[in-house]
Design an enzyme around this catalytic site. Structure first.
Site, PDB file in Angstrom:
ATOM      1  N   ASP A 193      -2.453  10.672  -9.315  1.00 53.28           N
ATOM      2  CA  ASP A 193      -2.369   9.768 -10.478  1.00 53.28           C
ATOM      3  C   ASP A 193      -0.919   9.563 -10.896  1.00 53.28           C
ATOM      4  O   ASP A 193      -0.525   8.455 -11.295  1.00 53.28           O
ATOM      5  CB  ASP A 193      -3.168  10.341 -11.645  1.00 53.28           C
ATOM      6  N   ASN A 222      -3.559  13.152  -2.415  1.00 52.95           N
ATOM      7  CA  ASN A 222      -4.667  13.679  -3.222  1.00 52.95           C
ATOM      8  C   ASN A 222      -5.228  14.962  -2.631  1.00 52.95           C
ATOM      9  O   ASN A 222      -5.505  15.933  -3.352  1.00 52.95           O
ATOM     10  CB  ASN A 222      -5.779  12.632  -3.340  1.00 52.95           C
ATOM     11  N   ASP A 236       0.856  -1.195   0.000  1.00 52.58           N
ATOM     12  CA  ASP A 236       0.000   0.000   0.000  1.00 52.58           C
ATOM     13  C   ASP A 236       0.887   1.239   0.000  1.00 52.58           C
ATOM     14  O   ASP A 236       1.919   1.272   0.679  1.00 52.58           O
ATOM     15  CB  ASP A 236      -0.864   0.042   1.263  1.00 52.58           C
ATOM     16  N   GLU A 277      -4.823   2.492  -3.857  1.00 51.31           N
ATOM     17  CA  GLU A 277      -3.369   2.511  -3.707  1.00 51.31           C
ATOM     18  C   GLU A 277      -2.796   1.153  -3.343  1.00 51.31           C
ATOM     19  O   GLU A 277      -1.646   1.051  -2.910  1.00 51.31           O
ATOM     20  CB  GLU A 277      -2.963   3.538  -2.640  1.00 51.31           C
TER      21      GLU A 277
END
Length: 399
Positions: free
Chosen positions: A276, A267, A259, A302
């Site tokens: 992204d 974000n 992860d 993720e």
């Protein structure tokens, strides 16, 4: 003559059907150029049936005889172009054009030779043999080995042999005294009947190759995550299934779950465009560092997974640490220069005959342990001594 004319009509109609079919394939396929060239192949080659049917009634038999020869050879030349594009073994246009022009010139030179002789039959049929063998060589050179390609290869080889056999058949069965006599000769019936069978067989084989590629492309698109260009959850599981079925009794492999740490904060702080870019760069890092035999996928958000076949836990741990260190030191576009993104890893050795979902559970627990211990870490889970299979198999993993 009626029988041969009927077969010419059938061959013409069949060729038009295949031309339309390949145009439809071109409209449905991302790689349309090969299908368009092959459609042109069938259309151009089919004109020979028209020229041969008109030839006995024409005041200019030489013109229609040469046109019939050139249309078939031209169609086969277009086929070589189309197959070259499809199999990524392109032909040199100048060489193909020189071959075509030289062959037509030879046909003009031998036109007045007596029909049904070895000399005439050899020089007339040899260009067809060569172009069919040339087309078959494109498949051989591409080294594609699936069943559809092998079927098409066999039919092209058979077609090349057919044109060699026609040299003998033209002499043995008789192909008429002149070009105008051909349609009423016994050889015409044999030639058109066998030709129709090969047209249908080769056309169906080429359709099979292209339809299979369209299906494979559609399936691959449904199994590839667009952002990371790795397998999605479905693709990852389906790629692992045959690998686990083929595994031996010792050291089936290892599974890495990872992860990205605090990805939501990336974000929220820098925008989804930066997020992204983090996904893309981490995915590229996985592809660059993992062995060629490994399978990697983005399971969602993720979370990523890597399966390493025939790899023990210590080797998988080393790889996970290498990916972790490379990610922690990476500068990513869209993030401040001093900003870093780290990842946590859970590594599990897969036990002999252990279902994938159980290995996923253990790797998942190791990943949680890495996060609980402060993140940017690698935690491992040994393979269990005894495997207890679940009553109802299911996919395990966080979404």
């Amino acid at each position: 003559m009626g029988g041969a004319i009927s077969l010419l009509a059938v061959n013409f109609i069949v060729a038009q059907i295949f031309a339309v079919a390949f145009l439809i394939i071109a409209a449905k396929s991302r790689s349309s150029r090969p299908a368009i060239w092959i459609a042109a192949c069938f259309f151009v080659a089919s004109l020979s049936a028209v020229f041969e049917a008109v030839l006995p009634f024409s005041a200019f038999p030489r013109l229609f005889a040469i046109a019939a020869f050139a249309s078939v050879l031209g169609g086969f030349s277009l086929l070589r172009v189309g197959l070259g594009l499809h199999y990524d073994v392109p032909v040199r246009p100048a060489l193909l054009a020189a071959f075509f022009i030289a062959s037509v010139i030879v046909d003009l030179v031998i036109y007045d030779l007596p029909r049904g002789t070895f000399q005439h039959a050899f020089f007339y049929q040899m260009p067809f043999f060569l172009i069919q063998a040339w087309s078959a060589s494109a498949i051989v050179r591409s080294r594609r080995q699936n069943y559809a390609d092998r079927t098409l290869l066999c039919l092209l080889v058979l077609s090349a042999i057919y044109y060699l056999a026609k040299i003998y058949a033209a002499v043995a069965a008789g192909s008429g005294t002149t070009a105008a006599d051909y349609v009423s000769s016994p050889f015409a019936l044999i030639s058109q009947a066998l030709g129709a069978m090969l047209i249908v067989g080769t056309g169906l084989a080429m359709l099979g190759v292209m339809v299979k590629d369209i299906i494979d492309d559609a399936r691959a698109s449904s199994e590839i995550d667009a952002l990371s260009d790795l397998y999605n959850r479905r693709g990852f599981v389906e790629r692992l299934a045959p690998m686990l079925e083929r595994r031996g009794t010792v050291n089936p492999g290892a599974l890495i779950l990872t992860d990205l740490d605090h990805f939501k904060q990336v974000n929220d702080s820098y925008g989804h465009h930066a997020g992204d870019e983090v996904i893309r760069r981490f995915s590229r890092l996985l592809r660059d560092l993992m062995p060629s035999r490994a399978v990697a996928g983005r399971l969602g958000g993720e979370e990523f997974a890597v399966f390493l076949p025939l790899t023990d836990l210590s080797e998988a741990r080393v790889l996970a640490h290498g990916i972790r260190a490379a990610m922690a030191s990476m500068q990513i576009d869209g993030l401040p220069e001093r900003a870093t993104v780290t990842a946590s890893f859970g590594v599990a050795a897969v036990a002999v005959n252990e279902p994938l979902e159980l290995a996923m559970q253990r790797a998942d627990k190791a990943l949680y342990a890495a996060k609980a211990a402060g993140r940017n870490r690698v935690e491992c889970a040994e393979a269990p001594a005894d495997v207890v299979k679940p009553a109802v198999p299911h996919w395990v993993g966080r979404s």
